[in-house]
Design an enzyme around this catalytic site. Structure first.
Site, PDB file in Angstrom:
ATOM      1  N   GLN A  39       0.847  -1.198   0.000  1.00 31.98           N
ATOM      2  CA  GLN A  39       0.000   0.000   0.000  1.00 31.98           C
ATOM      3  C   GLN A  39       0.883   1.249   0.000  1.00 31.98           C
ATOM      4  O   GLN A  39       2.090   1.158   0.262  1.00 31.98           O
ATOM      5  CB  GLN A  39      -0.918  -0.017   1.221  1.00 31.98           C
ATOM      6  CG  GLN A  39      -0.249  -0.380   2.505  1.00 31.98           C
ATOM      7  CD  GLN A  39      -1.172  -1.082   3.513  1.00 31.98           C
ATOM      8  OE1 GLN A  39      -2.406  -1.127   3.428  1.00 31.98           O
ATOM      9  NE2 GLN A  39      -0.549  -1.654   4.535  1.00 31.98           N
ATOM     10  N   HIS A  70      -8.480   3.094  20.058  1.00 31.50           N
ATOM     11  CA  HIS A  70      -7.763   1.956  20.649  1.00 31.50           C
ATOM     12  C   HIS A  70      -8.318   1.580  22.031  1.00 31.50           C
ATOM     13  O   HIS A  70      -8.453   0.388  22.343  1.00 31.50           O
ATOM     14  CB  HIS A  70      -6.270   2.286  20.752  1.00 31.50           C
ATOM     15  CG  HIS A  70      -5.600   2.386  19.418  1.00 31.50           C
ATOM     16  ND1 HIS A  70      -4.825   3.485  19.040  1.00 31.50           N
ATOM     17  CD2 HIS A  70      -5.601   1.555  18.346  1.00 31.50           C
ATOM     18  CE1 HIS A  70      -4.374   3.285  17.816  1.00 31.50           C
ATOM     19  NE2 HIS A  70      -4.837   2.133  17.360  1.00 31.50           N
ATOM     20  N   ASP A  94       0.277   0.140  13.599  1.00 25.22           N
ATOM     21  CA  ASP A  94       0.820   1.311  14.302  1.00 25.22           C
ATOM     22  C   ASP A  94       1.177   0.992  15.750  1.00 25.22           C
ATOM     23  O   ASP A  94       1.893   1.739  16.399  1.00 25.22           O
ATOM     24  CB  ASP A  94      -0.188   2.464  14.261  1.00 25.22           C
ATOM     25  CG  ASP A  94      -1.576   2.005  14.705  1.00 25.22           C
ATOM     26  OD1 ASP A  94      -2.420   1.746  13.827  1.00 25.22           O
ATOM     27  OD2 ASP A  94      -1.809   1.872  15.919  1.00 25.22           O
ATOM     28  N   GLU A 114       0.407  -8.755  11.021  1.00 24.86           N
ATOM     29  CA  GLU A 114       0.403  -7.520  10.214  1.00 24.86           C
ATOM     30  C   GLU A 114       0.989  -7.850   8.844  1.00 24.86           C
ATOM     31  O   GLU A 114       2.057  -8.458   8.738  1.00 24.86           O
ATOM     32  CB  GLU A 114       1.235  -6.454  10.927  1.00 24.86           C
ATOM     33  CG  GLU A 114       1.597  -5.238  10.079  1.00 24.86           C
ATOM     34  CD  GLU A 114       0.421  -4.501   9.486  1.00 24.86           C
ATOM     35  OE1 GLU A 114      -0.478  -4.112  10.258  1.00 24.86           O
ATOM     36  OE2 GLU A 114       0.408  -4.337   8.242  1.00 24.86           O
ATOM     37  N   ASP A 146      -0.459 -12.166   5.761  1.00 25.42           N
ATOM     38  CA  ASP A 146      -1.844 -11.765   5.498  1.00 25.42           C
ATOM     39  C   ASP A 146      -2.707 -12.414   6.574  1.00 25.42           C
ATOM     40  O   ASP A 146      -2.653 -13.636   6.758  1.00 25.42           O
ATOM     41  CB  ASP A 146      -2.253 -12.250   4.100  1.00 25.42           C
ATOM     42  CG  ASP A 146      -3.637 -11.772   3.698  1.00 25.42           C
ATOM     43  OD1 ASP A 146      -3.828 -11.460   2.515  1.00 25.42           O
ATOM     44  OD2 ASP A 146      -4.530 -11.716   4.579  1.00 25.42           O
ATOM     45  N   ASP A 164      -8.064  -5.140  13.628  1.00 20.23           N
ATOM     46  CA  ASP A 164      -7.740  -3.704  13.564  1.00 20.23           C
ATOM     47  C   ASP A 164      -7.185  -3.426  12.175  1.00 20.23           C
ATOM     48  O   ASP A 164      -5.998  -3.140  11.988  1.00 20.23           O
ATOM     49  CB  ASP A 164      -6.720  -3.375  14.661  1.00 20.23           C
ATOM     50  CG  ASP A 164      -6.282  -1.926  14.628  1.00 20.23           C
ATOM     51  OD1 ASP A 164      -5.196  -1.612  15.182  1.00 20.23           O
ATOM     52  OD2 ASP A 164      -6.996  -1.092  14.017  1.00 20.23           O
ATOM     53  N   SER A 165      -8.056  -3.558  11.195  1.00 20.63           N
ATOM     54  CA  SER A 165      -7.596  -3.533   9.796  1.00 20.63           C
ATOM     55  C   SER A 165      -7.929  -2.205   9.129  1.00 20.63           C
ATOM     56  O   SER A 165      -8.658  -1.369   9.682  1.00 20.63           O
ATOM     57  CB  SER A 165      -8.293  -4.657   9.020  1.00 20.63           C
ATOM     58  OG  SER A 165      -9.676  -4.325   8.868  1.00 20.63           O
ATOM     59  N   THR A 166      -7.454  -2.063   7.935  1.00 16.70           N
ATOM     60  CA  THR A 166      -7.897  -0.981   7.066  1.00 16.70           C
ATOM     61  C   THR A 166      -9.323  -1.301   6.631  1.00 16.70           C
ATOM     62  O   THR A 166      -9.902  -2.301   7.041  1.00 16.70           O
ATOM     63  CB  THR A 166      -6.958  -0.908   5.842  1.00 16.70           C
ATOM     64  OG1 THR A 166      -6.742  -2.240   5.344  1.00 16.70           O
ATOM     65  CG2 THR A 166      -5.619  -0.297   6.209  1.00 16.70           C
ATOM     66  N   ASP A 167      -9.867  -0.442   5.794  1.00 12.85           N
ATOM     67  CA  ASP A 167     -11.240  -0.659   5.322  1.00 12.85           C
ATOM     68  C   ASP A 167     -11.293  -1.773   4.277  1.00 12.85           C
ATOM     69  O   ASP A 167     -10.250  -2.217   3.792  1.00 12.85           O
ATOM     70  CB  ASP A 167     -11.779   0.669   4.762  1.00 12.85           C
ATOM     71  CG  ASP A 167     -12.014   1.674   5.879  1.00 12.85           C
ATOM     72  OD1 ASP A 167     -11.171   2.579   6.038  1.00 12.85           O
ATOM     73  OD2 ASP A 167     -13.007   1.522   6.612  1.00 12.85           O
TER      74      ASP A 167
HETATM   75  N1  SAM Z   1      -7.374   2.421  12.957  1.00 12.75           N
HETATM   76  C1  SAM Z   1      -7.358   2.078  11.540  1.00 12.75           C
HETATM   77  C2  SAM Z   1      -8.744   2.024  10.981  1.00 12.75           C
HETATM   78  O1  SAM Z   1      -9.696   2.092  11.776  1.00 12.75           O
HETATM   79  O2  SAM Z   1      -8.864   1.959   9.742  1.00 12.75           O
HETATM   80  C3  SAM Z   1      -6.582   0.807  11.342  1.00 12.75           C
HETATM   81  C4  SAM Z   1      -5.154   1.080  11.586  1.00 12.75           C
HETATM   82  S1  SAM Z   1      -3.972  -0.170  11.318  1.00 12.75           S
HETATM   83  C5  SAM Z   1      -2.707   0.836  10.705  1.00 12.75           C
HETATM   84  C6  SAM Z   1      -4.534  -1.072   9.897  1.00 12.75           C
HETATM   85  C7  SAM Z   1      -3.504  -2.121   9.549  1.00 12.75           C
HETATM   86  O3  SAM Z   1      -4.109  -3.215   8.872  1.00 12.75           O
HETATM   87  C8  SAM Z   1      -2.397  -1.607   8.612  1.00 12.75           C
HETATM   88  O4  SAM Z   1      -1.157  -1.650   9.291  1.00 12.75           O
HETATM   89  C9  SAM Z   1      -2.436  -2.573   7.423  1.00 12.75           C
HETATM   90  O5  SAM Z   1      -1.160  -2.840   6.889  1.00 12.75           O
HETATM   91  C10 SAM Z   1      -3.086  -3.792   8.067  1.00 12.75           C
HETATM   92  N2  SAM Z   1      -3.687  -4.743   7.125  1.00 12.75           N
HETATM   93  C11 SAM Z   1      -4.475  -4.472   6.055  1.00 12.75           C
HETATM   94  N3  SAM Z   1      -4.851  -5.615   5.450  1.00 12.75           N
HETATM   95  C12 SAM Z   1      -4.296  -6.647   6.168  1.00 12.75           C
HETATM   96  C13 SAM Z   1      -4.317  -8.074   6.042  1.00 12.75           C
HETATM   97  N4  SAM Z   1      -5.004  -8.677   5.045  1.00 12.75           N
HETATM   98  N5  SAM Z   1      -3.657  -8.804   6.965  1.00 12.75           N
HETATM   99  C14 SAM Z   1      -2.964  -8.201   7.973  1.00 12.75           C
HETATM  100  N6  SAM Z   1      -2.878  -6.850   8.135  1.00 12.75           N
HETATM  101  C15 SAM Z   1      -3.558  -6.082   7.236  1.00 12.75           C
END
Ligand code: SAM
Length: 301
Positions: A39, A70, A94, A114, A146, A164-167
């Protein structure tokens, strides 16, 4: 997402996660802007929110309001359960979620899966105010993978799982699927809890509906609770809630208060036991999404 320099020389970051609506941040200094293998990672020091992390153009975490997210995703389930010892975080790069979980001395093992080591490396260097060195805690185990692949093959079990993932776009998309949730259920110990980052319902109602619908096919109690995070703009943010112990959402206030004090969480700035009780009282437009998803899952069963 785009960085723009205005005529007066000020620099602004434009975020456009939602259709027809955006957020702009006045950026004092761009600390990092690069593509990781997964990303685009941009970090800027901003006037209003301190250091801010954007992944693929979407605000992930800010120094100023991260606690609103958090604290609620970590402490509500742990204090409801009362005996959490093993925790899995999927995502969480993070380190803010891990930092809150590790405040609980009863937690013996925390595994964080992560996908992007670039986020971890960056967080260690530039987000220490959020993760406070949690990566060095002897209970903390980092897995770079993953989360979907990890969940599909993991043989360990956990009392508590946090997504706690991205969207659900890009690498995060696979973490909003029935098969992933089913693998999480398999990894949960009896009476365990699965909670998920489920977006701002005003703009992302379908995201919440999808998660609750899938949870309803897996858990006795499928729903959500809410928090408010200023930079996840649009009102209440839904935190998906799945457990077979339907009593966990109704733990008496006195019990929560005792556990809160025993855990030494008085330095929290969003979470209180009273806020935990209130967080499950949903505005009608959110409650209706939860009720409809549960009804449709029951009708399909
Ligand atoms: N607080 C944020 C939110 O509400 O959108 C989430 C923050 S955290 C930085 C999201 C993390 O999910 C990122 O570090 C990203 O790299 C990770 N991520 C995304 N897809 C993932 C996957 N398939 N497996 C593991 N981690 C993943």
């Amino acid at each position: 997402m785009s960085l723009k320099t205005e005529d007066d020389g000020t620099v602004w970051m434009y975020e456009r996660l939602h259709t027809g609506y955006g957020t702009i941040y006045r950026v004092e200094q761009t600390l990092f802007d690069s593509n990781t293998p997964h990303q685009r990672l941009v970090v800027g020091s901003t006037v209003a929110f301190g250091n801010v992390v954007w992944l693929d153009g979407v605000t992930q975490v800010t120094e100023r309001d991260e606690f609103c997210y958090h604290e609620m995703l970590a402490h509500v389930p742990i204090l409801a359960h009362g005996a959490v010892e093993t925790v899995l975080i999927v995502g969480g790069g993070d380190g803010g979620m891990a930092e809150e979980v590790l405040k609980h001395k009863g937690v013996k093992r925390l595994v964080m899966v992560e996908i992007d080591p670039g986020v971890i490396d960056f967080a260690k260097e530039h987000l220490a105010s959020i993760n406070k060195g949690c990566f060095d805690d002897t209970r903390f185990e980092l897995v770079i993978a993953d989360g979907k692949d990890f969940a599909a093959t993991c043989k360990d079990t956990f009392d508590f799982i946090i997504v706690d993932s991205t969207d659900p776009v890009g690498p995060g998309e696979v973490l909003f699927t029935r098969s992933f949730y089913s693998d999480c259920k398999r990894m949960l110990n009896e009476g365990g809890v699965l909670v998920t980052q489920n977006g701002v319902t005003w703009f992302q109602p379908d995201e919440l509906h999808n998660t609750v619908y899938n949870f309803a096919g897996l858990f006795a109690d499928a729903g959500c609770y809410v928090t408010v995070v200023p930079t996840y703009s649009g009102g209440f943010m839904a935190l998906g809630w799945g457990t077979d112990d339907a009593g966990l959402r109704d733990v008496p206030l006195g019990t929560l208060q005792q556990r809160y004090e025993a855990a030494g969480l008085q330095d929290c700035r969003y979470y209180t036991p009273e806020v935990q009780k209130a967080a499950f009282a949903l505005p009608r437009f959110i409650g209706e999404i939860v009720e409809t998803a549960n009804r449709q899952a029951r009708d399909k069963a």
